[in-house]
Design a protein around this motif. Sequence first.
Motif, mmCIF file in Angstrom:
data_model
loop_
_atom_site.group_PDB
_atom_site.id
_atom_site.type_symbol
_atom_site.label_atom_id
_atom_site.label_comp_id
_atom_site.label_asym_id
_atom_site.label_seq_id
_atom_site.Cartn_x
_atom_site.Cartn_y
_atom_site.Cartn_z
ATOM 1 N N GLU A 48 6.719 17.606 3.685
ATOM 2 C CA GLU A 48 7.065 18.440 4.841
ATOM 3 C C GLU A 48 7.766 19.712 4.359
ATOM 4 O OE1 GLU A 48 7.624 20.360 8.021
ATOM 5 O OE2 GLU A 48 6.499 18.455 8.177
ATOM 6 N N PRO A 49 7.264 20.896 4.742
ATOM 7 C CA PRO A 49 7.888 22.136 4.267
ATOM 8 C C PRO A 49 9.191 22.489 4.972
ATOM 9 C CG PRO A 49 5.986 22.621 5.656
ATOM 10 C CD PRO A 49 6.003 21.134 5.469
ATOM 11 N N ARG A 50 9.407 22.012 6.213
ATOM 12 C CA ARG A 50 10.573 22.432 6.983
ATOM 13 C C ARG A 50 11.751 21.483 6.770
ATOM 14 N NH1 ARG A 50 9.016 24.318 13.030
ATOM 15 N NH2 ARG A 50 11.207 23.657 13.213
ATOM 16 N N GLY A 92 0.809 -1.213 0.000
ATOM 17 C CA GLY A 92 0.000 0.000 0.000
ATOM 18 C C GLY A 92 0.845 1.268 0.000
ATOM 19 N N MET A 93 0.280 2.337 -0.571
ATOM 20 C CA MET A 93 0.950 3.633 -0.654
ATOM 21 C C MET A 93 0.251 4.633 0.267
ATOM 22 S SD MET A 93 3.010 6.016 -1.718
ATOM 23 C CE MET A 93 3.971 5.339 -3.065
ATOM 24 N N LEU A 94 1.044 5.305 1.112
ATOM 25 C CA LEU A 94 0.549 6.344 2.018
ATOM 26 C C LEU A 94 1.112 7.694 1.623
ATOM 27 C CD1 LEU A 94 -0.766 7.275 4.814
ATOM 28 C CD2 LEU A 94 1.527 6.905 5.771
ATOM 29 N N TRP A 95 0.256 8.713 1.646
ATOM 30 C CA TRP A 95 0.721 10.093 1.644
ATOM 31 C C TRP A 95 0.657 10.590 3.081
ATOM 32 C CZ3 TRP A 95 -2.500 12.827 -2.782
ATOM 33 C CH2 TRP A 95 -2.117 12.302 -4.025
ATOM 34 N N ASP A 96 1.785 10.975 3.641
ATOM 35 C CA ASP A 96 1.832 11.552 4.981
ATOM 36 C C ASP A 96 2.080 13.044 4.801
ATOM 37 O OD1 ASP A 96 2.192 12.252 7.613
ATOM 38 O OD2 ASP A 96 3.782 10.806 8.019
ATOM 39 N N PHE A 147 -2.796 10.633 5.235
ATOM 40 C CA PHE A 147 -2.863 11.184 6.588
ATOM 41 C C PHE A 147 -2.536 12.660 6.527
ATOM 42 C CE2 PHE A 147 -0.508 12.055 10.684
ATOM 43 C CZ PHE A 147 -1.658 12.255 11.426
ATOM 44 N N LEU A 148 -3.461 13.469 7.017
ATOM 45 C CA LEU A 148 -3.257 14.914 7.102
ATOM 46 C C LEU A 148 -2.935 15.249 8.550
ATOM 47 C CD1 LEU A 148 -6.239 15.985 4.832
ATOM 48 C CD2 LEU A 148 -3.823 16.226 4.280
ATOM 49 N N GLY A 149 -1.634 15.212 8.855
ATOM 50 C CA GLY A 149 -1.200 15.562 10.196
ATOM 51 C C GLY A 149 -0.835 17.017 10.309
ATOM 52 N N GLY A 150 -0.669 17.661 9.163
ATOM 53 C CA GLY A 150 -0.375 19.090 9.081
ATOM 54 C C GLY A 150 -0.866 19.587 7.740
ATOM 55 N N GLY A 151 -0.932 20.896 7.600
ATOM 56 C CA GLY A 151 -1.394 21.453 6.331
ATOM 57 C C GLY A 151 -2.845 21.163 6.036
ATOM 58 N N ARG A 203 9.534 14.650 0.560
ATOM 59 C CA ARG A 203 9.497 15.756 -0.395
ATOM 60 C C ARG A 203 9.207 17.067 0.328
ATOM 61 N NH1 ARG A 203 6.803 14.124 -6.169
ATOM 62 N NH2 ARG A 203 7.740 12.044 -6.404
ATOM 63 N N GLU A 204 9.800 18.121 -0.183
ATOM 64 C CA GLU A 204 9.523 19.460 0.327
ATOM 65 C C GLU A 204 8.231 19.967 -0.301
ATOM 66 O OE1 GLU A 204 11.550 23.946 0.401
ATOM 67 O OE2 GLU A 204 12.486 22.297 -0.713
ATOM 68 N N GLY A 205 7.422 20.670 0.497
ATOM 69 C CA GLY A 205 6.222 21.273 -0.068
ATOM 70 C C GLY A 205 5.082 21.295 0.922
ATOM 71 N N THR A 206 3.969 21.871 0.472
ATOM 72 C CA THR A 206 2.744 21.943 1.267
ATOM 73 C C THR A 206 1.571 21.512 0.389
ATOM 74 O OG1 THR A 206 2.451 24.274 0.676
ATOM 75 C CG2 THR A 206 3.593 23.797 2.755
ATOM 76 N N ALA A 207 0.530 21.008 1.040
ATOM 77 C CA ALA A 207 -0.679 20.607 0.324
ATOM 78 C C ALA A 207 -1.537 21.852 0.052
ATOM 79 C CB ALA A 207 -1.467 19.607 1.156
ATOM 80 N N PRO A 208 -2.281 21.858 -1.061
ATOM 81 C CA PRO A 208 -2.436 20.749 -2.011
ATOM 82 C C PRO A 208 -1.413 20.724 -3.139
ATOM 83 C CG PRO A 208 -3.967 22.479 -2.563
ATOM 84 C CD PRO A 208 -3.246 22.950 -1.320
#
Length: 427
Positions: free
Chosen positions: A308-310, A279-283, A350-354, A332-337
């Motif tokens: 993760e942006p930081r 399975g593939m997860l986006w964290d 999983f949306l733990g931030g953003g 990967r660096e970045g923010t959603a979406p």
Amino acid sequence: MTELWLQIIGIGEDGLAGLSPDTRAALGAAEVIVGGARHHALASDEALAAAAARGEVGWAGAGAPDASSARPAVERIRWPSPFNALVERIAGFEGRRTVVLVTGDPLWFSAGARLAEAFPDAVIHPQLSAFQLAAARLGWRFESCTPLTVHGRDAVAIRPHVQPGARLLILASGPETAAEVGALLVEDGYGASPLRALSHVNGPKEAWTEAPAHAWGEGRLPPHPGLTTLAVACVAGPEARLAPAVPGLADDLFAHDGVMTKREVRAMTLARLAPLPGGMLWDVGCGCGSVAVEWMRAARGARAVGIEPRADRRALAAANARRLGTPGLEIREGTAPDALAGLPAPDAVFLGGGLSEAAVDAARAALRPRGRLVANAVTLESEALLLALHGRLGGDLTRISISRAAPVGTRTGWRPSMDVTQWSLET
């Protein structure tokens, strides 16, 4: 397609003697033989000619009794470079009787598995695997062993399987693999574990060396031959880290800056995300990577991408991935979406931030069927957004309250953590 034009044959250290009559017949009828140098040596023209003279195999190549009336000489092909060109190269032989030789079981950590996927009509000729041969030499019940490979992979990938009492069978990557594995075992508190390196099993060059993991890790033993299976009987020392595959690892196993999904909440989050094999997860907003790392540890072949942006937290996530045996975590660096565009389709997000409506909508649009979306909130603003999303899209809302015993003066009382509101949705 020419019927049965491609045969994939597993061959062991015992060469032609270890092949069944049907398998020897397929090899003897080949017009093209593909394999590595070792495979060609095990099934050389001379060996095939000798087998033909004994009546064990039909062979019309060099040295065969009937070579004068034979078909054209067999074409021998070495593994292509780069190796990824293998499928394309073999496809070019369609219409000619082609044999691909691989080591051991063609469908177990082998190029044969890739070829079987690319050519579903290929005939597979099985062989005993290095795992089975090693278990037989050790007298280990095979169902109690965990077969692994670090061939062409980072050795830290064995870490999720290092548990008290575990028996690991590991395909080595090269002569230094035993030293690398020994050093990892020492670092994790398993330095007393017996580690045996078994080389060229079931052939004339068979040999083995056994010593405690710490002796291998300290470089006190010579490098083993390249074609080796490592057998580890895991013995936990008093300082051993207990890191089971069940979600909810202790917080202090992770390097973090204080901001992370804590142990109990992490376990409940992963239960909702439901890790499955492959399975593939986006964290999203992965922080130190605790959820993504545990997702990958929980199911065989599970994959994850952390957003993760930081930079400092991305570094923590990378360190935790190595420390806990998931070097394949992609960070990967970045923010959603915006950062979600172009990622492999997820089975869970999983949306733990953003957290935002736009991020939720982008995640829902990307999820595969039966996909799972989980979002956690601790602030009133984020909680209000989850309430609105629940009203619009449904799903489940859960309030998670955790209290821990802590000193209160000379006594002990309950000290609550911040409540977490969790929203989960299955597509």
